[in-house]
Design a protein around this motif. Sequence first.
Motif, PDB file in Angstrom:
ATOM      1  N   TYR A 103      54.051 -20.113 -50.392  1.00  0.00           N
ATOM      2  CA  TYR A 103      53.648 -18.658 -50.858  1.00  0.00           C
ATOM      3  C   TYR A 103      52.152 -18.384 -51.084  1.00  0.00           C
ATOM      4  CZ  TYR A 103      58.562 -17.492 -51.456  1.00  0.00           C
ATOM      5  OH  TYR A 103      59.930 -17.347 -51.634  1.00  0.00           O
ATOM      6  N   GLU A 104      50.992 -19.557 -52.031  1.00  0.00           N
ATOM      7  CA  GLU A 104      50.353 -18.722 -51.999  1.00  0.00           C
ATOM      8  C   GLU A 104      49.488 -18.313 -50.873  1.00  0.00           C
ATOM      9  OE1 GLU A 104      47.176 -22.794 -53.875  1.00  0.00           O
ATOM     10  OE2 GLU A 104      49.241 -22.188 -55.535  1.00  0.00           O
ATOM     11  N   LYS A 105      49.830 -19.484 -49.790  1.00  0.00           N
ATOM     12  CA  LYS A 105      49.075 -18.489 -48.640  1.00  0.00           C
ATOM     13  C   LYS A 105      49.666 -17.266 -48.204  1.00  0.00           C
ATOM     14  CE  LYS A 105      47.490 -19.525 -43.697  1.00  0.00           C
ATOM     15  NZ  LYS A 105      48.583 -17.618 -43.165  1.00  0.00           N
ATOM     16  N   ALA A 106      51.250 -17.238 -48.059  1.00  0.00           N
ATOM     17  CA  ALA A 106      51.679 -15.388 -47.748  1.00  0.00           C
ATOM     18  C   ALA A 106      51.345 -14.422 -48.388  1.00  0.00           C
ATOM     19  CB  ALA A 106      53.501 -16.111 -48.056  1.00  0.00           C
ATOM     20  N   PHE A 107      50.324 -14.920 -49.789  1.00  0.00           N
ATOM     21  CA  PHE A 107      50.117 -13.484 -51.380  1.00  0.00           C
ATOM     22  C   PHE A 107      48.802 -13.858 -50.876  1.00  0.00           C
ATOM     23  CE2 PHE A 107      54.244 -15.782 -54.352  1.00  0.00           C
ATOM     24  CZ  PHE A 107      54.267 -14.090 -54.119  1.00  0.00           C
ATOM     25  N   GLN A 108      48.070 -14.583 -50.577  1.00  0.00           N
ATOM     26  CA  GLN A 108      47.202 -14.224 -50.341  1.00  0.00           C
ATOM     27  C   GLN A 108      46.661 -13.785 -49.098  1.00  0.00           C
ATOM     28  OE1 GLN A 108      45.600 -18.314 -49.445  1.00  0.00           O
ATOM     29  NE2 GLN A 108      44.866 -18.122 -52.110  1.00  0.00           N
ATOM     30  N   ASP A 109      47.683 -13.722 -48.135  1.00  0.00           N
ATOM     31  CA  ASP A 109      47.212 -12.880 -46.739  1.00  0.00           C
ATOM     32  C   ASP A 109      47.822 -11.905 -46.409  1.00  0.00           C
ATOM     33  OD1 ASP A 109      46.622 -15.543 -44.972  1.00  0.00           O
ATOM     34  OD2 ASP A 109      49.032 -15.651 -44.284  1.00  0.00           O
ATOM     35  N   ALA A 110      48.878 -10.988 -47.981  1.00  0.00           N
ATOM     36  CA  ALA A 110      49.402 -10.130 -48.242  1.00  0.00           C
ATOM     37  C   ALA A 110      48.043  -9.557 -49.201  1.00  0.00           C
ATOM     38  CB  ALA A 110      50.174  -9.779 -48.879  1.00  0.00           C
ATOM     39  N   GLY A 111      47.025 -10.070 -49.187  1.00  0.00           N
ATOM     40  CA  GLY A 111      46.157  -9.132 -50.282  1.00  0.00           C
ATOM     41  C   GLY A 111      46.556  -9.359 -51.816  1.00  0.00           C
ATOM     42  N   ILE A 112      47.831  -9.782 -51.482  1.00  0.00           N
ATOM     43  CA  ILE A 112      48.305  -9.914 -53.352  1.00  0.00           C
ATOM     44  C   ILE A 112      47.763 -11.590 -54.616  1.00  0.00           C
ATOM     45  CG2 ILE A 112      49.897 -10.452 -54.390  1.00  0.00           C
ATOM     46  CD1 ILE A 112      51.226  -9.563 -52.292  1.00  0.00           C
ATOM     47  N   ASP A 113      47.375 -11.538 -55.525  1.00  0.00           N
ATOM     48  CA  ASP A 113      46.514 -12.728 -56.392  1.00  0.00           C
ATOM     49  C   ASP A 113      47.636 -13.709 -56.790  1.00  0.00           C
ATOM     50  OD1 ASP A 113      44.985 -14.766 -57.722  1.00  0.00           O
ATOM     51  OD2 ASP A 113      44.251 -12.477 -59.242  1.00  0.00           O
ATOM     52  N   PRO A 114      47.461 -14.783 -56.190  1.00  0.00           N
ATOM     53  CA  PRO A 114      48.441 -15.737 -56.051  1.00  0.00           C
ATOM     54  C   PRO A 114      48.849 -15.760 -57.513  1.00  0.00           C
ATOM     55  CG  PRO A 114      47.373 -16.514 -54.211  1.00  0.00           C
ATOM     56  CD  PRO A 114      46.704 -15.427 -54.811  1.00  0.00           C
ATOM     57  N   THR A 115      48.030 -16.108 -58.247  1.00  0.00           N
ATOM     58  CA  THR A 115      47.939 -16.348 -60.167  1.00  0.00           C
ATOM     59  C   THR A 115      48.645 -14.828 -60.460  1.00  0.00           C
ATOM     60  OG1 THR A 115      46.058 -14.928 -60.538  1.00  0.00           O
ATOM     61  CG2 THR A 115      45.752 -17.379 -59.930  1.00  0.00           C
ATOM     62  N   GLU A 116      48.641 -14.212 -60.264  1.00  0.00           N
ATOM     63  CA  GLU A 116      49.495 -13.000 -60.466  1.00  0.00           C
ATOM     64  C   GLU A 116      50.774 -12.676 -60.458  1.00  0.00           C
ATOM     65  OE1 GLU A 116      47.913  -9.537 -59.171  1.00  0.00           O
ATOM     66  OE2 GLU A 116      45.938  -9.797 -61.059  1.00  0.00           O
ATOM     67  N   ARG A 117      51.334 -13.612 -59.578  1.00  0.00           N
ATOM     68  CA  ARG A 117      52.603 -14.132 -59.592  1.00  0.00           C
ATOM     69  C   ARG A 117      53.658 -15.160 -58.774  1.00  0.00           C
ATOM     70  NH1 ARG A 117      54.205  -9.991 -55.362  1.00  0.00           N
ATOM     71  NH2 ARG A 117      53.074  -8.117 -55.803  1.00  0.00           N
ATOM     72  N   ILE A 118      52.639 -16.453 -59.272  1.00  0.00           N
ATOM     73  CA  ILE A 118      53.214 -17.723 -59.483  1.00  0.00           C
ATOM     74  C   ILE A 118      53.544 -18.419 -60.894  1.00  0.00           C
ATOM     75  CG2 ILE A 118      52.967 -20.276 -58.398  1.00  0.00           C
ATOM     76  CD1 ILE A 118      51.813 -19.160 -55.671  1.00  0.00           C
ATOM     77  N   VAL A 119      54.439 -18.419 -61.226  1.00  0.00           N
ATOM     78  CA  VAL A 119      54.415 -19.369 -62.431  1.00  0.00           C
ATOM     79  C   VAL A 119      55.392 -21.079 -62.429  1.00  0.00           C
ATOM     80  CG1 VAL A 119      56.149 -19.112 -64.968  1.00  0.00           C
ATOM     81  CG2 VAL A 119      55.202 -17.295 -63.291  1.00  0.00           C
ATOM     82  N   VAL A 120      54.158 -22.198 -63.507  1.00  0.00           N
ATOM     83  CA  VAL A 120      54.438 -23.080 -62.601  1.00  0.00           C
ATOM     84  C   VAL A 120      55.240 -24.059 -64.324  1.00  0.00           C
ATOM     85  CG1 VAL A 120      53.274 -25.563 -63.048  1.00  0.00           C
ATOM     86  CG2 VAL A 120      52.920 -23.490 -61.565  1.00  0.00           C
ATOM     87  N   VAL A 121      56.259 -24.643 -63.926  1.00  0.00           N
ATOM     88  CA  VAL A 121      56.865 -25.492 -64.832  1.00  0.00           C
ATOM     89  C   VAL A 121      56.811 -26.519 -64.547  1.00  0.00           C
ATOM     90  CG1 VAL A 121      58.918 -25.365 -66.011  1.00  0.00           C
ATOM     91  CG2 VAL A 121      58.451 -23.687 -64.678  1.00  0.00           C
ATOM     92  N   THR A 122      55.960 -27.968 -65.569  1.00  0.00           N
ATOM     93  CA  THR A 122      55.968 -29.055 -65.201  1.00  0.00           C
ATOM     94  C   THR A 122      55.551 -29.520 -66.626  1.00  0.00           C
ATOM     95  OG1 THR A 122      54.694 -30.216 -64.632  1.00  0.00           O
ATOM     96  CG2 THR A 122      53.550 -28.624 -65.037  1.00  0.00           C
ATOM     97  N   ASP A 123      56.306 -30.770 -66.040  1.00  0.00           N
ATOM     98  CA  ASP A 123      55.578 -31.645 -67.641  1.00  0.00           C
ATOM     99  C   ASP A 123      54.179 -31.443 -68.072  1.00  0.00           C
ATOM    100  OD1 ASP A 123      58.229 -32.176 -68.514  1.00  0.00           O
ATOM    101  OD2 ASP A 123      57.750 -34.759 -67.543  1.00  0.00           O
ATOM    102  N   PRO A 124      53.430 -31.431 -69.274  1.00  0.00           N
ATOM    103  CA  PRO A 124      52.079 -31.933 -69.348  1.00  0.00           C
ATOM    104  C   PRO A 124      52.015 -33.422 -68.989  1.00  0.00           C
ATOM    105  CG  PRO A 124      53.242 -32.034 -71.841  1.00  0.00           C
ATOM    106  CD  PRO A 124      54.582 -32.061 -70.636  1.00  0.00           C
ATOM    107  N   GLY A 125      50.305 -32.934 -68.532  1.00  0.00           N
ATOM    108  CA  GLY A 125      49.883 -33.598 -68.523  1.00  0.00           C
ATOM    109  C   GLY A 125      50.296 -34.058 -66.819  1.00  0.00           C
ATOM    110  N   SER A 126      51.349 -33.395 -66.369  1.00  0.00           N
ATOM    111  CA  SER A 126      51.388 -33.587 -64.896  1.00  0.00           C
ATOM    112  C   SER A 126      50.273 -33.721 -64.022  1.00  0.00           C
ATOM    113  CB  SER A 126      52.792 -33.128 -64.380  1.00  0.00           C
ATOM    114  OG  SER A 126      52.054 -31.719 -64.384  1.00  0.00           O
ATOM    115  N   PRO A 127      49.724 -34.099 -62.147  1.00  0.00           N
ATOM    116  CA  PRO A 127      48.970 -32.963 -61.688  1.00  0.00           C
ATOM    117  C   PRO A 127      48.406 -31.905 -61.762  1.00  0.00           C
ATOM    118  CG  PRO A 127      50.080 -35.857 -60.686  1.00  0.00           C
ATOM    119  CD  PRO A 127      51.128 -35.508 -62.083  1.00  0.00           C
TER     120      PRO A 127
END
Length: 540
Positions: free
Chosen positions: A151-175
């Motif tokens: 998805y990051e690559k698809a957004f980049q290829d479309a000229g879209i900033d992935p940080t504006e489209r991807i939301v991350v859910v994870t435990d605190p301190g995870s990689p």
Amino acid sequence: MSDADLTVTAVGGAADAITAHVPQLVADGFAGKLFAQDATLWGPDAESEAGKRLSWVGLGSSSRPLVAEIEALRGKFADKGLDHVVLCGMGGSSLAPEVICGSDGVPLTVLDSSQPDMVRAALEDRLEQTVVVVSSKSGSTVETDSQRRVYEKAFQDAGIDPTERIVVVTDPGSPLDKEARDGGFTVFNADPGVGGRYSALTAFGLVPSGLAGADIGRLLDEAEAVTDLLASDDEANPALRLGAALGGTQPLRDKIVLIDAGTKALGFGDWAEQLIAESTGKNGKGLLPVVVGDSPVGDQLTDELYVRLVAADDDSQPSGDAVVDVGGSLGGAMLLWEAAVATAGRLIGINPFDQPDVESAKAAARDLLGAGTGSVAAPAYTDGAVEVRSAGPDFLGDAGTVGDALRALFAQLPDDGYLAVMAYVDRIADGSLADVRIPLARKLSRPVTFGFGPRFLHSTGQYHKGGPANGVFLQITTAPAQDLDIPGREFTFGDFIDSQSGGDAKVLAEHGRPVLRLNLTDHEAGLAQLQHAISEVTAS
């Protein structure tokens, strides 16, 4: 019916189990101790794991601050015309949002697969309008990491900033937590004191559901409204009643047949399937959930417990040898089932919070991935567009067709056993394949489960290996229409799903389980051939 009303009505052997066990659970103060997060309830061997996995009891209240944050972010996305939410997640990270959104009637695309065709179809669907939620508790789930990369690559290829489209859910301190924050992504941390399959009311369930438009505030209201009821040491406590019915029948009815009998919670059986199987299937014990839709096949078997999922306002009475009707609001029902499965774990004598055999399959998949495609064993034979292999005990004998192989596998089924069909195909495009469960169950007169891979590996996969050794396994794999590269990885999605199916078969074989592996070398032709063979075998 008020939000605090949950119904658990039982007859036959299920009612007998409630009568036999609930008074002792009340005398032991089990419910009160559970909701006080007492880690000693499942014995000393479970204490360490339970001590860091019990925060789910208070999520109706503790998750409340997330609601405003999620709704504010949804508003920002809506202002930009971003109304297509894709969830990349596995197991508990995907099953709860799927049922929450389905029940609320809001669309959510769930990408819980490494099958190349399914991943590509998601990537090609409304990318310009898409927000992606990447959910991984550990932050190292390979499926989810791979999906994030494409998805990051698809957004980049479309000229879209992935940080504006991807939301991350994870435990605190995870990689993933550190990497995402360093990269400028929006991150929601989940409560680290909650295991994946108990995480429906954490950020894992709430973030994707809320961004998709589900009423997550109401969901928490429903859970909070029943918390005191479920924490009460009272014989009317529905969690104690349901837990006793699940884990306390004599002899144990360990096939839990989940029947949609009018519930408004769409897909609830799939969510409960993971909760039950992954929590209880270990040490040679466990409860096998069998999701059957709106009706079972044939008469009730002596090792089956029927659990009818009814509408919240259903006041009808169940009938049968061992039947439980369960109703209530979605948020209340989720907390009810979590408490009930924890109760059943105590009665069965297992730790409901670990999943040792899920990791064993992951390790085997990593080993095969590192070994490359040359490590795949040659088929025993090829019939048309289907390669036939077996794993575990040698049972193929002189079989020479797909039908022969199916008959040979079914001959390994013990009187108290079950058949698991495990299909590593595109779960959306090939969804109708799940219908083979019905004629197989009718032919075998035994429970038949159906799971799409790799999704089921985070669910019933634990039970398959850690539960009673009475399953036989039909694995279906296929050649994708077109493989898909994973940016930054030396392997493709096709390589990855091959390693997952191979790793799962390897671990099942090491546990002495019979596995029939059917690989479709041409998807359409092979699928038609397989379905014809199943029709032929089940008709005879």
